[in-house]
Write a protein that holds these residues in place. Sequence first.
Motif, PDB file in Angstrom:
ATOM      1  N   THR A 111     -29.312  -2.445  33.235  1.00  0.00           N
ATOM      2  CA  THR A 111     -30.171  -1.289  32.960  1.00  0.00           C
ATOM      3  C   THR A 111     -29.885  -0.122  33.903  1.00  0.00           C
ATOM      4  N   ALA A 112     -29.182  -0.364  34.999  1.00  0.00           N
ATOM      5  CA  ALA A 112     -28.878   0.698  35.959  1.00  0.00           C
ATOM      6  C   ALA A 112     -27.522   1.349  35.706  1.00  0.00           C
ATOM      7  N   LEU A 113     -26.757   0.836  34.748  1.00  0.00           N
ATOM      8  CA  LEU A 113     -25.392   1.331  34.553  1.00  0.00           C
ATOM      9  C   LEU A 113     -25.367   2.705  33.901  1.00  0.00           C
ATOM     10  N   ARG A 114     -24.397   3.508  34.312  1.00  0.00           N
ATOM     11  CA  ARG A 114     -24.173   4.826  33.736  1.00  0.00           C
ATOM     12  C   ARG A 114     -22.662   5.068  33.630  1.00  0.00           C
ATOM     13  N   GLY A 115     -22.270   6.041  32.808  1.00  0.00           N
ATOM     14  CA  GLY A 115     -20.884   6.488  32.746  1.00  0.00           C
ATOM     15  C   GLY A 115     -19.898   5.389  32.407  1.00  0.00           C
TER      16      GLY A 115
END
Length: 258
Positions: free
Chosen positions: A66-70
């Motif tokens: 849930t914290a992943l981006r890009g």
Amino acid sequence: MLELEGLTRRFGAKTAVDNITLAIAPGEMVGVIGRSGAGKSTLLRMINRLGDPTEGRIIWRGRDITALRGQALRQWRSQCAMVFQQFNLSPRLDVLTNVLVGRLCHVPAWRAVLGLWRETDRAIALSALEQFDIGALAPQRAGSLSGGQQQRVAIARALVQEPAIILADEPVASLDPRNTTLVMDALQEINRRFGITVLVNLHSLDLSRRYCTRLVGLAAGRLVFDGPPEALTDAVARSLYGLEAAEVIGAEPALVAA
């Protein structure tokens, strides 16, 4: 291990998924069951991060998804492939190219844009099609295929991503009995042969019991059943389906063997 911790999704005042906590072991084939609107599709889309949770976490091998981006999020989606009800193919492109799209996470973007696929990627894509007995369809336009054939192409595209998990969202909802069998056989083959974890949303209890090693039942977004198929009694089915229970508990038409 895929872990969902208190996963919740709200749309305004409506709670589509309500505080679901689950642990899915590697290699399981899990059927997610429940009536329309129970939150099944929302749950799978959150796992793939096509929709973000309002609360809770998704943990994969100790990593907070849930914290992943890009780029990290794109890598997660390559490991967690989606198969959609409406196939999501490009109808004007040939079948082989549609499958090759699943290799985007493994090749430079410029190769895909220019159509300069490596021979190794073409071989992988063709092998996936042959895995499901549709290798001969490789040069045909995807839009010319039957619904069952298109869904098997979509599954082949997911397979060439080399995922750890495949999420299938009502993959047989629009198919006739024969093609339903072919598509479910394909998902089961992926699970058994390659050890890929499969989560599949299904409306049919008959299919769920036949193909899945574990069933997870949702009602109004809440987890109300989690266990082996043989533990799903008629009473539990009624709690899941309400007024629709009579339709799904009764014997369904026999599926035609491939």
